[in-house]
Enzyme design. Structure first.
Site, PDB file in Angstrom:
ATOM      1  N   VAL A  44      55.421  56.030  33.335  1.00  0.00           N
ATOM      2  CA  VAL A  44      56.400  56.756  34.152  1.00  0.00           C
ATOM      3  C   VAL A  44      56.339  58.266  33.870  1.00  0.00           C
ATOM      4  O   VAL A  44      56.322  59.085  34.795  1.00  0.00           O
ATOM      5  CB  VAL A  44      57.829  56.206  33.930  1.00  0.00           C
ATOM      6  CG1 VAL A  44      58.813  56.921  34.846  1.00  0.00           C
ATOM      7  CG2 VAL A  44      57.877  54.697  34.173  1.00  0.00           C
ATOM      8  N   ALA A  93      57.502  65.073  24.929  1.00  0.00           N
ATOM      9  CA  ALA A  93      57.394  64.413  23.615  1.00  0.00           C
ATOM     10  C   ALA A  93      56.613  63.114  23.749  1.00  0.00           C
ATOM     11  O   ALA A  93      56.840  62.347  24.687  1.00  0.00           O
ATOM     12  CB  ALA A  93      58.784  64.121  23.053  1.00  0.00           C
ATOM     13  N   ARG A 145      54.475  59.882  21.184  1.00  0.00           N
ATOM     14  CA  ARG A 145      54.397  59.338  19.819  1.00  0.00           C
ATOM     15  C   ARG A 145      53.068  59.757  19.184  1.00  0.00           C
ATOM     16  O   ARG A 145      53.012  60.138  18.036  1.00  0.00           O
ATOM     17  CB  ARG A 145      54.497  57.816  19.927  1.00  0.00           C
ATOM     18  CG  ARG A 145      54.887  57.084  18.699  1.00  0.00           C
ATOM     19  CD  ARG A 145      55.240  55.657  19.024  1.00  0.00           C
ATOM     20  NE  ARG A 145      54.605  55.205  20.256  1.00  0.00           N
ATOM     21  CZ  ARG A 145      54.937  54.122  20.920  1.00  0.00           C
ATOM     22  NH1 ARG A 145      55.923  53.366  20.465  1.00  0.00           N
ATOM     23  NH2 ARG A 145      54.314  53.750  22.017  1.00  0.00           N
ATOM     24  N   LYS A 204      66.789  50.803  31.814  1.00  0.00           N
ATOM     25  CA  LYS A 204      67.854  49.839  32.138  1.00  0.00           C
ATOM     26  C   LYS A 204      68.373  49.116  30.903  1.00  0.00           C
ATOM     27  O   LYS A 204      69.561  48.767  30.829  1.00  0.00           O
ATOM     28  CB  LYS A 204      67.368  48.834  33.179  1.00  0.00           C
ATOM     29  CG  LYS A 204      66.063  48.146  32.867  1.00  0.00           C
ATOM     30  CD  LYS A 204      64.887  48.915  33.425  1.00  0.00           C
ATOM     31  CE  LYS A 204      63.566  48.374  32.924  1.00  0.00           C
ATOM     32  NZ  LYS A 204      62.428  48.762  33.681  1.00  0.00           N
ATOM     33  N   GLU A 253      68.776  56.399  38.618  1.00  0.00           N
ATOM     34  CA  GLU A 253      68.260  55.719  39.813  1.00  0.00           C
ATOM     35  C   GLU A 253      67.028  54.857  39.498  1.00  0.00           C
ATOM     36  O   GLU A 253      66.868  53.753  40.044  1.00  0.00           O
ATOM     37  CB  GLU A 253      67.892  56.770  40.876  1.00  0.00           C
ATOM     38  CG  GLU A 253      67.448  56.187  42.200  1.00  0.00           C
ATOM     39  CD  GLU A 253      68.522  55.329  42.875  1.00  0.00           C
ATOM     40  OE1 GLU A 253      69.522  55.886  43.324  1.00  0.00           O
ATOM     41  OE2 GLU A 253      68.344  54.095  42.932  1.00  0.00           O
ATOM     42  N   VAL A 295      66.859  50.696  38.182  1.00  0.00           N
ATOM     43  CA  VAL A 295      66.915  49.441  38.944  1.00  0.00           C
ATOM     44  C   VAL A 295      66.026  49.565  40.188  1.00  0.00           C
ATOM     45  O   VAL A 295      66.160  50.505  40.973  1.00  0.00           O
ATOM     46  CB  VAL A 295      68.362  49.108  39.398  1.00  0.00           C
ATOM     47  CG1 VAL A 295      68.399  47.753  40.110  1.00  0.00           C
ATOM     48  CG2 VAL A 295      69.322  49.099  38.217  1.00  0.00           C
ATOM     49  N   GLY A 300      50.438  48.717  35.076  1.00  0.00           N
ATOM     50  CA  GLY A 300      51.564  49.529  34.596  1.00  0.00           C
ATOM     51  C   GLY A 300      52.926  49.030  35.061  1.00  0.00           C
ATOM     52  O   GLY A 300      53.911  49.765  35.010  1.00  0.00           O
ATOM     53  N   LYS A 330      69.084  44.831  34.854  1.00  0.00           N
ATOM     54  CA  LYS A 330      69.270  45.477  36.154  1.00  0.00           C
ATOM     55  C   LYS A 330      70.449  44.864  36.909  1.00  0.00           C
ATOM     56  O   LYS A 330      71.241  45.575  37.540  1.00  0.00           O
ATOM     57  CB  LYS A 330      67.983  45.348  36.968  1.00  0.00           C
ATOM     58  CG  LYS A 330      66.822  46.136  36.370  1.00  0.00           C
ATOM     59  CD  LYS A 330      65.491  45.700  36.964  1.00  0.00           C
ATOM     60  CE  LYS A 330      64.342  46.550  36.451  1.00  0.00           C
ATOM     61  NZ  LYS A 330      63.027  45.987  36.804  1.00  0.00           N
TER      62      LYS A 330
HETATM   63  P1  NDP Z   1      55.146  53.381  28.322  1.00  0.00           P
HETATM   64  O1  NDP Z   1      55.092  52.433  27.164  1.00  0.00           O
HETATM   65  O2  NDP Z   1      53.994  53.443  29.241  1.00  0.00           O
HETATM   66  O3  NDP Z   1      55.417  54.853  27.790  1.00  0.00           O
HETATM   67  C1  NDP Z   1      56.316  55.155  26.772  1.00  0.00           C
HETATM   68  C2  NDP Z   1      56.072  56.586  26.316  1.00  0.00           C
HETATM   69  O4  NDP Z   1      57.042  56.927  25.342  1.00  0.00           O
HETATM   70  C3  NDP Z   1      54.703  56.809  25.664  1.00  0.00           C
HETATM   71  O5  NDP Z   1      54.136  58.009  26.126  1.00  0.00           O
HETATM   72  C4  NDP Z   1      55.018  56.924  24.175  1.00  0.00           C
HETATM   73  O6  NDP Z   1      54.152  57.785  23.475  1.00  0.00           O
HETATM   74  C5  NDP Z   1      56.405  57.541  24.217  1.00  0.00           C
HETATM   75  N1  NDP Z   1      57.196  57.243  23.023  1.00  0.00           N
HETATM   76  C6  NDP Z   1      57.581  56.044  22.562  1.00  0.00           C
HETATM   77  N2  NDP Z   1      58.330  56.199  21.439  1.00  0.00           N
HETATM   78  C7  NDP Z   1      58.407  57.528  21.196  1.00  0.00           C
HETATM   79  C8  NDP Z   1      59.011  58.324  20.203  1.00  0.00           C
HETATM   80  N3  NDP Z   1      59.713  57.772  19.202  1.00  0.00           N
HETATM   81  N4  NDP Z   1      58.882  59.659  20.274  1.00  0.00           N
HETATM   82  C9  NDP Z   1      58.174  60.240  21.284  1.00  0.00           C
HETATM   83  N5  NDP Z   1      57.584  59.529  22.267  1.00  0.00           N
HETATM   84  C10 NDP Z   1      57.694  58.203  22.219  1.00  0.00           C
HETATM   85  O7  NDP Z   1      56.475  53.002  29.114  1.00  0.00           O
HETATM   86  P2  NDP Z   1      56.787  53.200  30.669  1.00  0.00           P
HETATM   87  O8  NDP Z   1      56.410  54.549  31.085  1.00  0.00           O
HETATM   88  O9  NDP Z   1      56.268  52.031  31.412  1.00  0.00           O
HETATM   89  O10 NDP Z   1      58.385  53.029  30.659  1.00  0.00           O
HETATM   90  C11 NDP Z   1      59.244  54.059  30.234  1.00  0.00           C
HETATM   91  C12 NDP Z   1      60.671  53.678  30.599  1.00  0.00           C
HETATM   92  O11 NDP Z   1      60.761  53.514  32.012  1.00  0.00           O
HETATM   93  C13 NDP Z   1      61.161  52.350  30.027  1.00  0.00           C
HETATM   94  O12 NDP Z   1      62.534  52.449  29.760  1.00  0.00           O
HETATM   95  C14 NDP Z   1      60.912  51.354  31.159  1.00  0.00           C
HETATM   96  O13 NDP Z   1      61.762  50.227  31.090  1.00  0.00           O
HETATM   97  C15 NDP Z   1      61.250  52.215  32.340  1.00  0.00           C
HETATM   98  N6  NDP Z   1      60.681  51.824  33.615  1.00  0.00           N
HETATM   99  C16 NDP Z   1      59.346  51.545  33.717  1.00  0.00           C
HETATM  100  C17 NDP Z   1      58.792  51.231  34.934  1.00  0.00           C
HETATM  101  C18 NDP Z   1      57.347  50.909  35.104  1.00  0.00           C
HETATM  102  O14 NDP Z   1      56.955  50.513  36.219  1.00  0.00           O
HETATM  103  N7  NDP Z   1      56.525  51.045  34.074  1.00  0.00           N
HETATM  104  C19 NDP Z   1      59.621  51.183  36.144  1.00  0.00           C
HETATM  105  C20 NDP Z   1      61.024  51.510  35.935  1.00  0.00           C
HETATM  106  C21 NDP Z   1      61.513  51.800  34.714  1.00  0.00           C
HETATM  107  P3  NDP Z   1      52.579  57.465  23.310  1.00  0.00           P
HETATM  108  O15 NDP Z   1      52.012  57.552  24.690  1.00  0.00           O
HETATM  109  O16 NDP Z   1      52.071  58.542  22.427  1.00  0.00           O
HETATM  110  O17 NDP Z   1      52.491  56.099  22.726  1.00  0.00           O
HETATM  111  N1  HSE Z   2      58.880  46.005  34.062  1.00  0.00           N
HETATM  112  C1  HSE Z   2      59.697  46.352  35.173  1.00  0.00           C
HETATM  113  C2  HSE Z   2      59.357  45.469  36.352  1.00  0.00           C
HETATM  114  C3  HSE Z   2      59.499  47.801  35.528  1.00  0.00           C
HETATM  115  O1  HSE Z   2      58.290  44.844  36.323  1.00  0.00           O
HETATM  116  O2  HSE Z   2      60.149  45.378  37.284  1.00  0.00           O
HETATM  117  C4  HSE Z   2      60.425  48.293  36.613  1.00  0.00           C
HETATM  118  O3  HSE Z   2      61.749  48.353  36.151  1.00  0.00           O
END
Ligand code: NDP
Ligand code: HSE
Length: 443
Positions: free
Chosen positions: A17, A46, A48, A108, A132, A135, A190, A208
Site C-alpha cells: 500500500v 519509514a 523496517r 482495520k 476509508e 474497508v 499483494g 471490517k
Molecule cells: P506490507 O507488509 O506490504 O507492508 C508493510 C510495510 O510496513 C513494509 O514496508 C514494512 O517495512 C513496514 N513496517 C513494518 N513494521 C515497521 C516498523 N516497525 N517500522 C517501520 N516500518 C515498518 O503491508 P501492506 O502494504 O499490504 O498493508 C499495510 C496496511 O494496509 C495493513 O494494515 C493492511 O491490513 C492494510 N491494507 C492492505 C491492503 C492490501 O491490499 N495489501 C488493502 C487494504 C488495507 P519493510 O518493507 O522494510 O519490511
Molecule cells: N487482505 C485484505 C483483503 C486486504 O484481501 O481483503 C484489503 O483489506
C-alpha cells in the site's frame, strides 16, 4: 482557501500500500496542488529494512527506519499509517494524534481493536483519523455511509469484504485451482495480509464488518458475539453442490439490525448465494456491499477490494479530505460528534440471540457406507424440526464411506447447532460435519 500553504505528508510503511500511495501521489502531485491550492511536500517514509529492494523507486534520503522521525517532524501534517498490525501501528497512531496531526490509516485490525482509544485521542487533541482504506479497498464505503447514505437506517448490510477469500473461491470454482495455489497467487498479487490466516480464517472480514456495524449502528461487534468462519474447509463437493443448484460460494459479512427488538447480529462466514443476487457475480479480488436502507432501498457498491492501486486510491482520497480540512474547505459528512451521538444510541442495542438468527443451511457429511445410516441422520433432523430441502449422495466405491450434501429450509442457529451436536456423536459420521449458511436477504 489559503493558496500558498505547504502540506507535509509522511508515510509509515513502504510495502504494497505504501508504495502505491507514493507512486500515485508523485504522479499526481502537480494536478493535486493546483486542485487543492497547496504545495505538497512528500517528506519522509519509514520502513523496517532500509536495504530491501522495492518496485517503486524512492530516494534513499527519504527513507528512515524510525517511524517517530516521520511523526515528530513539525513539517509533517498528515501521517499515513501503512505498517499494519496493532502494536507499533497503535503506538505510532496515538503518538501522531496526540500531536494533533491527521492520521490516514488502512489498518482495520487497529481500528476494530482500538477504535475507542483512537477516537478519544482525536477528540482530546483535535486531530483527525481517516480510515476509508480500512474497508473494501477502493470502494468508498465509509464515505457512502457517512455522507451519501446518511439519511438511512440500515436493516441489512451484506458484503464480500475480503479480496483474498473472494480471489481464492473464484479461482477454485472457475479454474479448478487448489486452495493452496489460489492463496499463493493472492499473496503474490499483494492482496493478502502479512499473516494470511487473518484472511482465510475470517478475522480480517470481522474487523471490517465490525467497523461497518459501528459506523451504521454505533456498536462494535465483539469477537465473542460474532460468528467468524473462514474458507479453509471448502472442498470440491461444496463447489459442485453450489454449481448444480444455482448458487455461488462467497465469503460474506452480514450485519442485520432489528429496529423493533433492538438487536444487531454480525456474522462472517462462507455462504451459498443464489446466482440471481448481485453479490454472486462479484468475483476475483473484487468486493461488493449491498446496503438496505429505509430511505434508499437496496444499494450495491462493487469494485476492487484489495491490492496496491485500489487501496492507494482510498488512502489518497483521505489525504485530499485532510488537506481540504486543514485549509478550511472541508466538506460536510457525518462528523465525529455525530458518530459519538450514534454510539450513545448504540448502547441500548443488544447482540441477537442464537434463536433469532435464522437462515437456510447447507451441510456436507462423510458417512459410513452401511444400510440404515442415512435414516439415523434424518431422524436427528426430524427430532429438531429441521426440514431438509435437497440432498445429493456421492458414493466412493470400495472406501466404505459416502458423502452426503444437503440443504435445509430456514432454521435458527440454535436448532442447527443442536442437530450438529447430535450428528457429531454418531459413530457413522466419519468426519467433522461441514456447514455453510445459504444467504437469503429475507432471513
Ligand atoms: P506490507 O507488509 O506490504 O507492508 C508493510 C510495510 O510496513 C513494509 O514496508 C514494512 O517495512 C513496514 N513496517 C513494518 N513494521 C515497521 C516498523 N516497525 N517500522 C517501520 N516500518 C515498518 O503491508 P501492506 O502494504 O499490504 O498493508 C499495510 C496496511 O494496509 C495493513 O494494515 C493492511 O491490513 C492494510 N491494507 C492492505 C491492503 C492490501 O491490499 N495489501 C488493502 C487494504 C488495507 P519493510 O518493507 O522494510 O519490511
Ligand atoms: N487482505 C485484505 C483483503 C486486504 O484481501 O481483503 C484489503 O483489506
Amino acid at each position: 482557501m489559503k493558496t500558498s500553504r505547504t502540506i507535509g505528508i509522511g508515510i509509515l510503511g513502504f510495502g504494497t500500500v505504501g508504495q502505491g500511495v507514493w507512486k500515485h501521489l508523485t504522479e499526481k502531485k502537480s494536478d493535486l496542488e493546483s486542485r487543492l491550492g497547496v504545495k505538497l511536500d512528500l517528506r519522509k517514509v519509514a520502513v523496517r529494512n532500509l536495504k530491501k529492494k522495492r518496485e517503486v523507486k524512492i530516494s534513499s534520503a527519504k527513507l528512515t527506519p524510525n517511524p517517530f522521525e516521520v511523526i515528530d517532524d513539525p513539517k509533517v501534517h498528515v501521517v499515513c499509517e501503512l505498517i499494519g498490525g496493532t502494536t507499533k501501528a497503535r503506538e505510532c497512531t496515538l503518538r501522531a494524534l496526540r500531536q494533533g496531526k491527521v492520521v490516514v490509516s488502512a489498518n482495520k485490525a487497529l481500528l476494530c481493536e482500538h477504535g475507542p482509544e483512537i477516537f478519544q485521542a482525536v477528540r482530546q487533541h483535535g486531530g483527525q483519523f481517516l480510515f476509508e482504506a480500512s474497508v473494501a479497498g477502493g470502494i468508498p464505503i465509509i464515505k457512502a455511509i457517512r455522507e451519501g447514505l446518511a439519511a438511512n437506517h440500515f436493516e441489512l448490510i451484506v458484503g464480500i469484504l475480503n479480496g483474498t477469500c473472494n480471489h481464492i473461491l473464484t479461482r477454485m470454482g472457475e479454474d479448478g485451482l487448489s486452495f493452496a495455489d489460489a492463496l499463493k497467487e493472492a499473496q503474490e498479487l499483494g492482496y493478502a495480509e502479512a499473516d494470511p490466516t487473518l484472511d482465510v480464517d475470517g478475522i480480517d472480514a470481522w474487523h471490517k464488518a465490525s467497523i461497518l456495524a459501528w459506523l451504521a449502528h454505533g456498536k462494535w461487534a465483539p469477537r465473542n458475539r460474532t460468528l467468524v468462519e473462514g474458507i479453509r474447509n471448502i472442498g470440491p463437493a461444496d463447489i459442485d453442490f453450489a454449481r448444480r443448484f444455482g448458487f455461488a460460494l462467497k465469503h460474506l459479512a452480514v450485519i442485520r439490525r432489528n429496529f423493533e427488538k433492538d438487536w444487531m447480529t454480525v456474522g462472517v462466514y462462507p455462504a451459498l448465494v443464489p446466482n440471481g443476487d448481485i453479490l454472486a457475480r462479484v468475483s476475483g479480488v473484487n468486493n461488493g456491499i449491498t446496503l438496505r436502507g429505509d430511505v434508499v432501498g437496496a444499494t450495491t457498491l462493487a469494485g476492487r477490494g484489495a491490492g496496491q492501486d485500489a487501496t492507494a486510491s482510498a488512502v489518497i482520497g483521505d489525504i485530499i479530505d485532510a488537506i481540504a480540512s486543514l485549509t478550511g474547505s472541508a466538506r460536510q459528512g457525518l462528523s465525529l460528534d455525530d458518530l459519538q451521538a450514534r454510539e450513545k444510541q448504540g448502547q441500548k442495542i443488544r447482540m441477537a440471540e442464537l434463536d433469532e438468527i435464522v437462515s437456510p443451511f447447507y451441510l456436507r457429511l462423510s458417512l459410513l457406507d452401511k444400510a440404515g445410516v442415512s435414516e439415523g441422520v434424518y431422524r436427528i433432523f426430524t427430532k429438531h424440526k429441521v426440514s431438509i430441502a435437497r440432498v445429493i449422495q456421492y458414493e466412493h466405491p470400495n472406501q466404505g464411506r459416502g458423502t452426503v450434501t444437503l440443504s435445509t429450509y430456514p432454521v435458527s442457529e440454535r436448532k442447527m447447532g443442536a442437530v450438529l451436536a447430535e450428528l457429531r456423536r454418531l459413530k457413522t459420521v466419519l468426519e467433522e460435519p461441514f456447514l455453510l449458511r445459504i444467504f437469503s436477504p429475507e432471513s
